[in-house]
Design an enzyme around this catalytic site. Structure first.
Site, PDB file in Angstrom:
ATOM      1  N   ASP A   1      18.008 -14.837  23.663  1.00  0.00           N
ATOM      2  CA  ASP A   1      17.155 -15.522  22.727  1.00  0.00           C
ATOM      3  C   ASP A   1      15.817 -14.429  22.380  1.00  0.00           C
ATOM      4  O   ASP A   1      14.961 -13.915  23.025  1.00  0.00           O
ATOM      5  CB  ASP A   1      16.387 -16.475  23.915  1.00  0.00           C
ATOM      6  CG  ASP A   1      15.446 -17.358  23.450  1.00  0.00           C
ATOM      7  OD1 ASP A   1      15.059 -17.272  22.339  1.00  0.00           O
ATOM      8  OD2 ASP A   1      15.095 -18.315  24.110  1.00  0.00           O
TER       9      ASP A   1
ATOM     10  N   TRP B 219      11.892 -19.455  29.954  1.00  0.00           N
ATOM     11  CA  TRP B 219      12.770 -19.823  28.879  1.00  0.00           C
ATOM     12  C   TRP B 219      13.974 -19.529  29.583  1.00  0.00           C
ATOM     13  O   TRP B 219      15.121 -20.140  29.240  1.00  0.00           O
ATOM     14  CB  TRP B 219      12.394 -19.114  27.668  1.00  0.00           C
ATOM     15  CG  TRP B 219      11.348 -19.705  26.804  1.00  0.00           C
ATOM     16  CD1 TRP B 219      10.057 -19.328  26.960  1.00  0.00           C
ATOM     17  CD2 TRP B 219      11.198 -20.914  26.302  1.00  0.00           C
ATOM     18  NE1 TRP B 219       9.352 -20.098  26.246  1.00  0.00           N
ATOM     19  CE2 TRP B 219       9.864 -21.033  26.062  1.00  0.00           C
ATOM     20  CE3 TRP B 219      12.241 -22.093  26.190  1.00  0.00           C
ATOM     21  CZ2 TRP B 219       9.443 -22.398  25.406  1.00  0.00           C
ATOM     22  CZ3 TRP B 219      11.774 -23.328  25.804  1.00  0.00           C
ATOM     23  CH2 TRP B 219      10.152 -23.429  25.091  1.00  0.00           C
TER      24      TRP B 219
ATOM     25  N   LYS C  25       8.006 -19.017  15.315  1.00  0.00           N
ATOM     26  CA  LYS C  25       6.960 -18.118  15.624  1.00  0.00           C
ATOM     27  C   LYS C  25       6.784 -16.703  14.600  1.00  0.00           C
ATOM     28  O   LYS C  25       5.662 -16.637  13.814  1.00  0.00           O
ATOM     29  CB  LYS C  25       7.332 -17.274  16.868  1.00  0.00           C
ATOM     30  CG  LYS C  25       7.371 -18.497  17.982  1.00  0.00           C
ATOM     31  CD  LYS C  25       8.181 -18.471  19.095  1.00  0.00           C
ATOM     32  CE  LYS C  25       8.402 -19.667  19.907  1.00  0.00           C
ATOM     33  NZ  LYS C  25       7.234 -20.150  20.574  1.00  0.00           N
TER      34      LYS C  25
HETATM   35  C1  LIG Z   1      11.580 -17.630  23.925  1.00  0.00           C
HETATM   36  C2  LIG Z   1      11.620 -18.967  23.549  1.00  0.00           C
HETATM   37  N1  LIG Z   1      12.716 -19.692  23.546  1.00  0.00           N
HETATM   38  C3  LIG Z   1      12.831 -21.007  23.017  1.00  0.00           C
HETATM   39  C4  LIG Z   1      11.598 -21.652  22.602  1.00  0.00           C
HETATM   40  C5  LIG Z   1      11.572 -23.149  21.870  1.00  0.00           C
HETATM   41  O1  LIG Z   1      12.594 -23.588  22.155  1.00  0.00           O
HETATM   42  P1  LIG Z   1      12.884 -24.944  21.276  1.00  0.00           P
HETATM   43  O2  LIG Z   1      13.015 -24.786  19.950  1.00  0.00           O
HETATM   44  O3  LIG Z   1      14.169 -25.580  21.973  1.00  0.00           O
HETATM   45  O4  LIG Z   1      11.674 -25.876  21.876  1.00  0.00           O
HETATM   46  C6  LIG Z   1      10.538 -20.910  22.332  1.00  0.00           C
HETATM   47  C7  LIG Z   1       9.111 -21.509  22.301  1.00  0.00           C
HETATM   48  O5  LIG Z   1       8.996 -22.375  21.596  1.00  0.00           O
HETATM   49  C8  LIG Z   1      10.483 -19.733  23.176  1.00  0.00           C
HETATM   50  O6  LIG Z   1       9.427 -18.970  23.202  1.00  0.00           O
END
Ligand SMILES: Cc1ncc(COP(=O)(O)O)c(C=O)c1O
Length: 367
Positions: A177, A107, A201
């Protein structure tokens, strides 16, 4: 399977299991919100009824996190993908400025990839050499003095790695994040410039991104930005710059209510999460190498327990037998393989106990 319903234990990394009481409340209010007479799906985002839902979700987040006056809560869309663009657009306003990104997994890597479109990128640390199995020691970080900001991912969901102790960045705002660990433990909001969490989540369902933003950073947003990409426009409009994801915000409010009223707040949920994670890590550590955890011990995530078995065939057998036993979505992310048990707030202890016992039995039969 739980006794009360035929639901499986769902170890999905996200969208992930929700508390059953939240699902039940959604079900019971689906046709008509109490006192409203319409479904939450049918009411205007400008109505008094939605005002109440938005205010309730916002104030519950403020209560849970002890939100200081310096920060505010926003609800946006576009997931972390949009945040990866909005952060540099809003805060990396000069081409000559640098954004530091600490890359502890997949990520963080995505976040870094967007920065250079807008200004200078400094990878302050990258854990790729050890396949993202740990976070850096403070002495390993190459931070830029006076950087526009420093970004990290507090829980790398794919690699199962947690940044337990935030780095000291002095006056450089820390943007984080927290998609997979917001609301899993107490938090000191004052340490952050920006927190964002895709809700699917621990904070609700897909479609809404919960942001907690330091108000003084809004002064950096430039009027020439496309309106939708300007944090200050969302702030001025109270998260209703355009039609917000009304249903997803409603669910976030219910999840926060559950956290407060049923789980007793973030300190309690944190203990609960640690207890659950210990059950699985103990099985891994006592398996004599039958299971190997991906993350280094001191950086282990208590949200995503990632491990491998001796071969892919054995992993396939593990997954298939676990599914038959009512434990689903345990396959590791396609980029890493192995097994990943995501045990967010809503995963009941019974689910983790069942998995731990299954792992012990499986190792005995196949070790
Ligand atoms: C740490 C983290 N950031 C971001 C996301 C998701 O990002 P997006 O909503 O852009 O798919 C996730 C998982 O889906 C994640 O585990």
């Amino acid at each position: 399977m739980t006794k009360t319903t035929s639901r499986v234990f769902n170890f999905s990394a996200g969208p992930a299991a929700l508390p059953e009481v939240v699902l039940e409340q959604i079900q019971s209010e689906m046709l008509s919100l109490p006192g409203v007479g319409s479904s939450v799906l049918e009411i205007s985002h400008r109505s008094k009824d939605f005002d109440a839902i938005l205010n309730d979700a916002t104030s519950r987040i403020a209560q849970l996190t002890n939100l200081p006056d310096t920060h505010e809560v926003l609800f946006l869309q576009g997931g972390s993908a949009l945040q990866n663009v909005m952060m540099p657009m809003n805060f990396l306003t000069e081409k000559s400025q640098t954004a530091d990104v600490i890359v502890t997994g997949a990520w963080g890597k995505k976040t870094a990839a967007e920065v250079s479109r807008f200004g200078k990128l400094n990878i302050a640390w990258d854990g790729s050499e050890s396949d993202y199995n740990r976070v850096p020691k403070p002495s390993e970080l190459q931070l830029t003095p006076n950087a526009a900001y420093c970004h990290l991912t507090s829980n790398e969901t794919i690699h199962g790695v947690k940044y337990w102790d935030l780095p000291e960045t002095d006056n450089v705002p820390l943007l984080v994040d927290k998609s997979s660990d917001l609301f899993s433990e107490p938090i000191d909001i004052a340490k952050y410039g920006l927190i964002y969490a895709c809700a699917q989540k621990n904070a609700g369902i897909a479609g809404v991104n919960v942001l907690i933003l330091k108000k003084e950073l809004l002064q950096r947003c430039d009027d020439r930005l496309p309106s939708y990409l300007d944090y200050s426009k969302h702030s001025k409009a109270g998260s209703r710059f355009n039609t917000p994801p009304t249903f997803a915000i409603y669910v976030t409010g219910l999840v926060c209510k559950w956290l407060q009223e049923e789980m007793g707040g973030l300190a309690n949920i944190s203990q609960f999460n640690q207890d659950k994670a210990s059950l699985l890590y103990n099985v891994i550590d006592q398996s004599g190498g039958f299971y190997s955890g991906h993350a280094a011990q001191h950086d282990r995530s208590i949200m995503n327990v990632v491990f491998t078995l001796g071969s892919e065939d054995l992993e396939s057998q593990f997954l298939s037998e676990a599914t038959q036993a009512g434990m689903t979505t345990l396959k590791g992310h396609r980029s890493l393989g192995g097994i990943r048990a995501s045990i967010y707030n809503a995963m009941p202890i019974e689910g983790v106990e069942a998995l731990a016992q299954f792992m012990v039995d499986f190792a005995q039969k196949n070790g």
